[in-house]
Design a protein around this motif. Structure first.
Motif, PDB file in Angstrom:
ATOM      1  N   LEU A  23       0.836  -1.199   0.000  1.00  0.00           N
ATOM      2  CA  LEU A  23       0.000   0.000   0.000  1.00  0.00           C
ATOM      3  C   LEU A  23       0.870   1.248   0.000  1.00  0.00           C
ATOM      4  N   ILE A  24       0.460   2.225  -0.802  1.00  0.00           N
ATOM      5  CA  ILE A  24       1.100   3.533  -0.782  1.00  0.00           C
ATOM      6  C   ILE A  24       0.018   4.569  -0.475  1.00  0.00           C
ATOM      7  N   PRO A  25       0.396   5.711   0.093  1.00  0.00           N
ATOM      8  CA  PRO A  25      -0.612   6.733   0.421  1.00  0.00           C
ATOM      9  C   PRO A  25      -1.453   7.160  -0.784  1.00  0.00           C
ATOM     10  N   GLY A  26      -0.904   7.105  -1.980  1.00  0.00           N
ATOM     11  CA  GLY A  26      -1.640   7.498  -3.177  1.00  0.00           C
ATOM     12  C   GLY A  26      -2.771   6.554  -3.556  1.00  0.00           C
ATOM     13  N   ARG A  27      -2.817   5.379  -2.947  1.00  0.00           N
ATOM     14  CA  ARG A  27      -3.924   4.450  -3.206  1.00  0.00           C
ATOM     15  C   ARG A  27      -4.882   4.386  -2.017  1.00  0.00           C
ATOM     16  N   ILE A  28      -4.978   5.508  -1.304  1.00  0.00           N
ATOM     17  CA  ILE A  28      -5.942   5.671  -0.216  1.00  0.00           C
ATOM     18  C   ILE A  28      -6.777   6.893  -0.574  1.00  0.00           C
ATOM     19  N   CYS A  29      -8.107   6.731  -0.571  1.00  0.00           N
ATOM     20  CA  CYS A  29      -8.958   7.851  -0.983  1.00  0.00           C
ATOM     21  C   CYS A  29     -10.161   8.007  -0.059  1.00  0.00           C
ATOM     22  N   ILE A  30     -10.675   9.225  -0.045  1.00  0.00           N
ATOM     23  CA  ILE A  30     -11.953   9.494   0.596  1.00  0.00           C
ATOM     24  C   ILE A  30     -13.002   9.237  -0.479  1.00  0.00           C
ATOM     25  N   LEU A  31     -13.910   8.322  -0.229  1.00  0.00           N
ATOM     26  CA  LEU A  31     -14.928   7.959  -1.216  1.00  0.00           C
ATOM     27  C   LEU A  31     -15.963   9.071  -1.347  1.00  0.00           C
ATOM     28  N   ASP A  32     -16.397   9.319  -2.574  1.00  0.00           N
ATOM     29  CA  ASP A  32     -17.405  10.362  -2.802  1.00  0.00           C
ATOM     30  C   ASP A  32     -18.763   9.756  -3.151  1.00  0.00           C
ATOM     31  N   VAL A  95      -7.368   1.538  -0.538  1.00  0.00           N
ATOM     32  CA  VAL A  95      -8.250   1.746   0.606  1.00  0.00           C
ATOM     33  C   VAL A  95      -9.198   2.904   0.323  1.00  0.00           C
ATOM     34  N   GLY A  96     -10.459   2.703   0.685  1.00  0.00           N
ATOM     35  CA  GLY A  96     -11.451   3.764   0.587  1.00  0.00           C
ATOM     36  C   GLY A  96     -12.024   4.070   1.957  1.00  0.00           C
ATOM     37  N   ILE A  97     -12.200   5.368   2.229  1.00  0.00           N
ATOM     38  CA  ILE A  97     -12.758   5.817   3.497  1.00  0.00           C
ATOM     39  C   ILE A  97     -14.092   6.484   3.203  1.00  0.00           C
ATOM     40  N   SER A  98     -15.155   5.998   3.829  1.00  0.00           N
ATOM     41  CA  SER A  98     -16.477   6.588   3.677  1.00  0.00           C
ATOM     42  C   SER A  98     -16.843   7.291   4.972  1.00  0.00           C
ATOM     43  N   LYS A  99     -16.872   8.612   4.927  1.00  0.00           N
ATOM     44  CA  LYS A  99     -17.185   9.386   6.140  1.00  0.00           C
ATOM     45  C   LYS A  99     -18.625   9.153   6.593  1.00  0.00           C
ATOM     46  N   SER A 100     -19.556   9.063   5.643  1.00  0.00           N
ATOM     47  CA  SER A 100     -20.964   8.892   5.998  1.00  0.00           C
ATOM     48  C   SER A 100     -21.342   7.433   6.223  1.00  0.00           C
ATOM     49  N   GLY A 101     -20.541   6.517   5.725  1.00  0.00           N
ATOM     50  CA  GLY A 101     -20.838   5.093   5.864  1.00  0.00           C
ATOM     51  C   GLY A 101     -21.635   4.561   4.692  1.00  0.00           C
ATOM     52  N   ILE A 102     -21.359   3.337   4.329  1.00  0.00           N
ATOM     53  CA  ILE A 102     -22.054   2.678   3.231  1.00  0.00           C
ATOM     54  C   ILE A 102     -23.077   1.735   3.852  1.00  0.00           C
ATOM     55  N   MET A 103     -24.333   2.129   3.736  1.00  0.00           N
ATOM     56  CA  MET A 103     -25.410   1.407   4.410  1.00  0.00           C
ATOM     57  C   MET A 103     -25.746   0.071   3.741  1.00  0.00           C
ATOM     58  N   ASP A 104     -25.596  -0.021   2.414  1.00  0.00           N
ATOM     59  CA  ASP A 104     -26.033  -1.223   1.693  1.00  0.00           C
ATOM     60  C   ASP A 104     -24.925  -2.262   1.507  1.00  0.00           C
ATOM     61  N   TYR A 105     -23.894  -2.217   2.322  1.00  0.00           N
ATOM     62  CA  TYR A 105     -22.775  -3.148   2.135  1.00  0.00           C
ATOM     63  C   TYR A 105     -23.108  -4.572   2.596  1.00  0.00           C
ATOM     64  N   GLU A 106     -24.142  -4.740   3.373  1.00  0.00           N
ATOM     65  CA  GLU A 106     -24.543  -6.053   3.886  1.00  0.00           C
ATOM     66  C   GLU A 106     -23.462  -6.680   4.760  1.00  0.00           C
ATOM     67  N   SER A 107     -22.931  -5.876   5.650  1.00  0.00           N
ATOM     68  CA  SER A 107     -21.888  -6.316   6.562  1.00  0.00           C
ATOM     69  C   SER A 107     -22.435  -7.367   7.522  1.00  0.00           C
ATOM     70  N   LEU A 108     -21.560  -8.200   8.047  1.00  0.00           N
ATOM     71  CA  LEU A 108     -21.980  -9.268   8.956  1.00  0.00           C
ATOM     72  C   LEU A 108     -22.734  -8.749  10.175  1.00  0.00           C
ATOM     73  N   ASP A 109     -22.376  -7.552  10.645  1.00  0.00           N
ATOM     74  CA  ASP A 109     -23.070  -6.990  11.809  1.00  0.00           C
ATOM     75  C   ASP A 109     -24.144  -5.972  11.413  1.00  0.00           C
ATOM     76  N   ASN A 110     -24.428  -5.884  10.116  1.00  0.00           N
ATOM     77  CA  ASN A 110     -25.427  -4.956   9.554  1.00  0.00           C
ATOM     78  C   ASN A 110     -25.130  -3.488   9.823  1.00  0.00           C
ATOM     79  N   ALA A 111     -23.932  -3.163  10.248  1.00  0.00           N
ATOM     80  CA  ALA A 111     -23.532  -1.777  10.484  1.00  0.00           C
ATOM     81  C   ALA A 111     -22.984  -1.171   9.185  1.00  0.00           C
TER      82      ALA A 111
END
Length: 168
Positions: A23-32, A95-111
């Motif tokens: 990983l390099i810092p250039g492959r880390i983004c804030i998702l829009d 790496v992607g960072i979602s500040k608001s959160g991705i609700m439809d990801y269907e995570s194991l804990d539903n968060a």
């Protein structure tokens, strides 16, 4: 946790399998975006810029196929979409960072998912792939680290926290 606690070398073939080697810092983004499909597309596009990825179309097909089998949302606000492909020379990550959160990801804990670590490795790189997943999960199980990562403002700060390199 200090850097010496992370896996550093695959002793069978001398290839590094720590986070800093993939990983390099250039492959880390804030998702829009705030939906799973667009988040994955943004990260596929970013990961496809890595020199290790030789076939971006195969990467996209592999990531979406893997996601159809079972969601890679592992809980605690984290997702780890991952694939092993013939067209990838060595493990790499975006790496992607979602500040608001991705609700439809269907995570194991539903968060909602806030951190997405997309990993691609070569088809024959099982050991390095597992070591990378282990290094990542070791780092992310710490609540404080996860909180810091979710609240970072840029890729360089995120990288410093994730790798414990002090580059914050």
């Amino acid at each position: 946790m200090n850097r010496s606690q992370f896996p550093t070398k695959d002793m069978l073939n001398g290839e590094f399998t720590d986070i800093e080697s993939v990983l390099i810092p250039g492959r880390i983004c804030i998702l829009d975006c705030n939906d799973k499909e667009n988040a994955l597309r943004q990260l596929i596009e970013l990961l496809a810029t890595a020199p290790e990825v030789k076939n971006p179309d195969e990467l996209a097909r592999g990531i979406f196929y893997r996601e159809q089998l079972m969601s890679t949302g592992i809980g605690m606000g984290i997702a780890v979409p991952h694939v092993r492909l013939k067209s990838v020379e060595k493990p790499t990550m975006a790496v992607g960072i979602s500040k608001s959160g991705i609700m439809d990801y269907e995570s194991l804990d539903n968060a909602p998912v806030h951190l997405i670590f997309m990993i691609a490795a070569g088809q024959d790189q099982h050991k390095q792939y597992l070591r990378l997943l282990s290094a990542l999960s070791s780092r992310l199980k710490d609540d404080g680290i996860r909180s810091l990562l979710m609240n970072t403002k840029d890729g360089k700060s995120f990288y410093g926290i994730l790798t414990d390199s002090g580059e914050v």
